[in-house]
Design a protein around this motif. Structure first.
Motif, short mmCIF file in Angstrom:
data_model
loop_
_atom_site.label_atom_id
_atom_site.label_comp_id
_atom_site.label_asym_id
_atom_site.label_seq_id
_atom_site.Cartn_x
_atom_site.Cartn_y
_atom_site.Cartn_z
N ASN A 26 1.37 -7.30 3.82
CA ASN A 26 2.66 -6.60 3.96
C ASN A 26 3.89 -7.47 3.67
O ASN A 26 5.02 -7.03 3.88
N GLY A 27 3.69 -8.69 3.26
CA GLY A 27 4.83 -9.56 2.91
C GLY A 27 5.52 -10.20 4.09
O GLY A 27 6.48 -10.96 3.90
N LEU A 309 -8.92 0.78 1.69
CA LEU A 309 -8.06 -0.40 1.59
C LEU A 309 -7.05 -0.41 2.73
O LEU A 309 -6.62 0.66 3.17
N GLY A 310 -6.64 -1.59 3.18
CA GLY A 310 -5.58 -1.62 4.19
C GLY A 310 -5.44 -2.99 4.82
O GLY A 310 -6.11 -3.96 4.43
N ASP A 311 -4.57 -3.04 5.81
CA ASP A 311 -4.36 -4.25 6.59
C ASP A 311 -5.65 -4.57 7.34
O ASP A 311 -6.20 -3.68 8.03
N GLY A 312 -6.10 -5.79 7.23
CA GLY A 312 -7.38 -6.18 7.84
C GLY A 312 -7.40 -6.08 9.35
O GLY A 312 -8.47 -6.11 9.96
N LEU A 313 -6.24 -5.97 9.99
CA LEU A 313 -6.23 -5.84 11.45
C LEU A 313 -6.52 -4.40 11.90
O LEU A 313 -6.83 -4.17 13.07
N GLY A 355 1.65 4.41 -0.46
CA GLY A 355 2.20 4.21 0.89
C GLY A 355 2.40 2.75 1.23
O GLY A 355 3.00 1.98 0.49
N GLU A 356 1.84 2.37 2.39
CA GLU A 356 1.98 1.01 2.92
C GLU A 356 1.38 -0.05 1.99
O GLU A 356 1.75 -1.21 2.04
N LEU A 357 0.41 0.37 1.18
CA LEU A 357 -0.29 -0.60 0.33
C LEU A 357 0.67 -1.28 -0.65
O LEU A 357 0.47 -2.42 -1.05
N ALA A 358 1.74 -0.56 -1.02
CA ALA A 358 2.70 -1.10 -1.99
C ALA A 358 3.39 -2.36 -1.46
O ALA A 358 3.91 -3.16 -2.23
N LYS A 359 3.37 -2.53 -0.11
CA LYS A 359 4.03 -3.71 0.47
C LYS A 359 3.19 -4.98 0.31
O LYS A 359 3.69 -6.09 0.50
N GLY A 360 1.90 -4.79 0.03
CA GLY A 360 1.01 -5.95 -0.06
C GLY A 360 0.38 -6.06 -1.43
O GLY A 360 0.84 -5.46 -2.41
N TYR A 361 -0.71 -6.84 -1.49
CA TYR A 361 -1.37 -7.12 -2.78
C TYR A 361 -2.76 -6.50 -2.76
O TYR A 361 -3.75 -7.18 -2.43
#
Ligand code: NAD
Length: 496
Positions: A26-27, A309-313, A355-361
């Motif tokens: 998420n940067g 896909l998503g934040d690993g937490l 969505g939220e994925l655009a904030k990360g890689y």
């Protein structure tokens, strides 16, 4: 702000410069660390060189007691470190716990070596003479590590180096410097004397190269890309240093017509898309016998398209981000190369921007079919969630395709035929071979490493790791009271 640890003190870079460590999901800025340079390396090497004569004389079982304490402290801190690991590196939390667990396992294993560090004795050819071979520490060790196992890989190097009596200067990867610092803090809390382990954060080009070329650094233990490994080797050559290189991979799973397909699918999905394909042992080629090709690929694509896909937490996440924007672009470029090479893109093939994925890689898990063994996507390390399927006729062709890359780390075969399994064990020319399991899942008590471009013949983990961090010293004790000449006094008779 985080700091370097030199001679038992937490210090800023002499230049005062810093850089940020970023959460790839998420940067988010996790923290700032010293952007060190040659002068900081000089200080750290001086501290390690100063500590070496004392540390090498600490009895190895006592060194082991400190490592046991490190192991217990890692256990106490496992959840905290795992959460941080997911934030700084991106892998899903279950895998982050595995990363820390591997360091705990290595700590206990190497602590135990404190009461072994086995040398040997052998009979000697002259009477009243004794011979033995002992392990001696080498001196200051430079440890340079990648970001994909930010706790486990440093542990594979630091624990064997320390138990053998060496002192260490550690340069972690610039994408995961905070985990390196947190790892070193555990040693400090466990009572490791000042100077024995030092950490300097900063770019490979400055900090890494200064460490490699420093005359007081006697061993370089490096894990990273083959390209950087070659450079490390060249830089270390004039100093005649011991250099252990653990480099890239292009690992394959072979699935034979007689395989248990449910099991094979589990192994493929885990090996190709676990850690988002960013393991040196990740499966990036699937070599399939033609009888089950269509069934296997259809079922595989259905499974891959369900990966979330998503934040690993987040508990819902199967696949986390890749490490940084450069990696994301590199992966996408390889996918375009695959399309140009006329491989058939079955699924994925794009950067995830929903969505939220655009904030990360994030990269959508990708499968190519109709890949030929000589294509670039089947030969070069992509280090992301991209799998290439290659069809073969029989076991001989499968083994030939498996072996025909510049790398030789890990390989695997799924078959119910014991004869095929043993032929594969004999003929797969990689450092690690799995039967009826994926290409990942090494345990720390066995040698880890690979053939060809994966390294320079050394192995990490297990007792094999000690070869890198020790010199053999052969000792002859003559208690005859006279000059006895080996190979010359050949007619010495033994009286019985
Ligand atoms: P990388 O080669 O870019 O960097 C590795 C480390 O070397 C980093 O700390 C970096 O700062 C440093 N470095 C880079 N250039 C340097 C130089 N010229 N001199 C000194 N140090 C330098 O690799 P990465 O992107 O961090 O990691 C991914 C690579 O690591 C992949 O190729 C992967 O296969 C490999 N890897 C291998 C193993 C193994 O055991 N074989 C394990 C994990 C990762």
């Amino acid at each position: 702000m985080y700091r370097n640890y030199i001679a038992g003190q937490w210090v800023t870079a002499l230049s005062g410069e810093v850089f940020s460590s970023i959460n790839p999901a998420n940067g988010e800025i996790i923290g700032e660390v010293p952007k060190s340079g040659r002068a900081d390396v000089e200080r750290a090497v001086a501290a390690a060189a100063e500590a070496f004569p004392r540390w090498r004389k600490v009895p190895a079982p006592k060194r082991g007691e400190i490592l046991y304490r490190v192991a217990r402290k890692l256990e106490e801190n496992k959840e905290r470190l795992s959460q941080l690991l997911t934030r700084e590196m991106g892998k899903v939390i279950a895998e982050a716990r595995g990363d820390v667990q591997e360091a705990i396992d290595m700590a206990y294993f190497m602590a135990g070596e404190g009461r072994r560090l086995l040398g040997y004795t052998a009979p000697v050819e002259l009477p009243n003479k004794f011979g033995m071979a002992l392990r001696d520490p080498v001196g200051v060790v430079g440890v340079i590590t990648p970001w994909n196992f930010p706790i486990a890989i440093p542990s594979w190097k630091i624990f064997p180096a320390l138990i053998a009596g060496n002192t260490v200067v550690f340069k972690p990867a610039s994408d995961t410097p905070i985990l390196g610092i947190e790892f070193v803090k555990v040693f400090e809390e466990a009572g490791l004397p000042p100077g024995v382990l030092n950490i300097v954060t900063g770019p490979g080009s400055a900090v890494g190269e200064a460490l490699i070329t420093h005359p007081a650094v006697k061993v370089i233990s490096f894990t990273g890309s083959t390209e950087a490994g070659r450079r490390v080797s060249e830089l270390a050559a004039p100093g005649l240093k011991k250099v252990s290189l653990e480099l890239g991979g292009k690992n394959a799973i072979i699935v034979m017509d007689d395989a248990d397909l449910d099991l094979a699918l589990d192994g493929i999905v885990w090996s190709a898309f676990g850690t988002t394909g960013q393991r040196c042992t990740a499966c990036s080629r699937l070599i399939v016998q033609k009888g089950i090709h269509k069934t296997l690929v259809d079922r595989l694509v259905a499974r891959v398209e369900k990966l979330r896909l998503g934040d690993g937490l987040l508990p819902t996440t199967d696949v986390g981000p890749v490490i940084n924007r450069r990696a994301l672009e590199n992966i996408h470029q390889y996918v375009q190369i695959g399309v140009q090479e006329c491989a058939r893109l079955l699924t994925g093939g794009r950067i995830a921007l929903e969505g939220e994925l655009a904030k990360g890689y994030f990269y959508v898990p990708t499968v190519f079919d109709e890949v030929r063994p000589e294509m670039r996507i089947a030969q070069e390390e992509i280090f992301g969630p991209v799998l290439s399927v290659i069809e073969v006729n029989d076991l001989e062709e499968a083994i030939e395709v498996n072996n025909a890359t510049a790398y030789g780390l890990s390989s695997s075969i799924f078959t119910e035929n014991v004869n095929a399994a043993f032929k594969a064990i004999r003929d797969l020319s990689t450092g690690i071979v799995y039967i009826n399991a994926g290409t990942i899942g090494a345990e720390i008590q066995f040698p880890f490493g690979g053939t060809r471009g994966t390294g320079n013949g050394h192995r990490e983990a297990g007792q094999a790791a000690l070869e890198v961090f020790t010199e053999w010293k052969s000792v002859y004790v003559d208690y005859s009271g006279r000059l006895q000449r080996a190979q010359i006094d050949t007619d010495t008779l033994v009286q019985i």
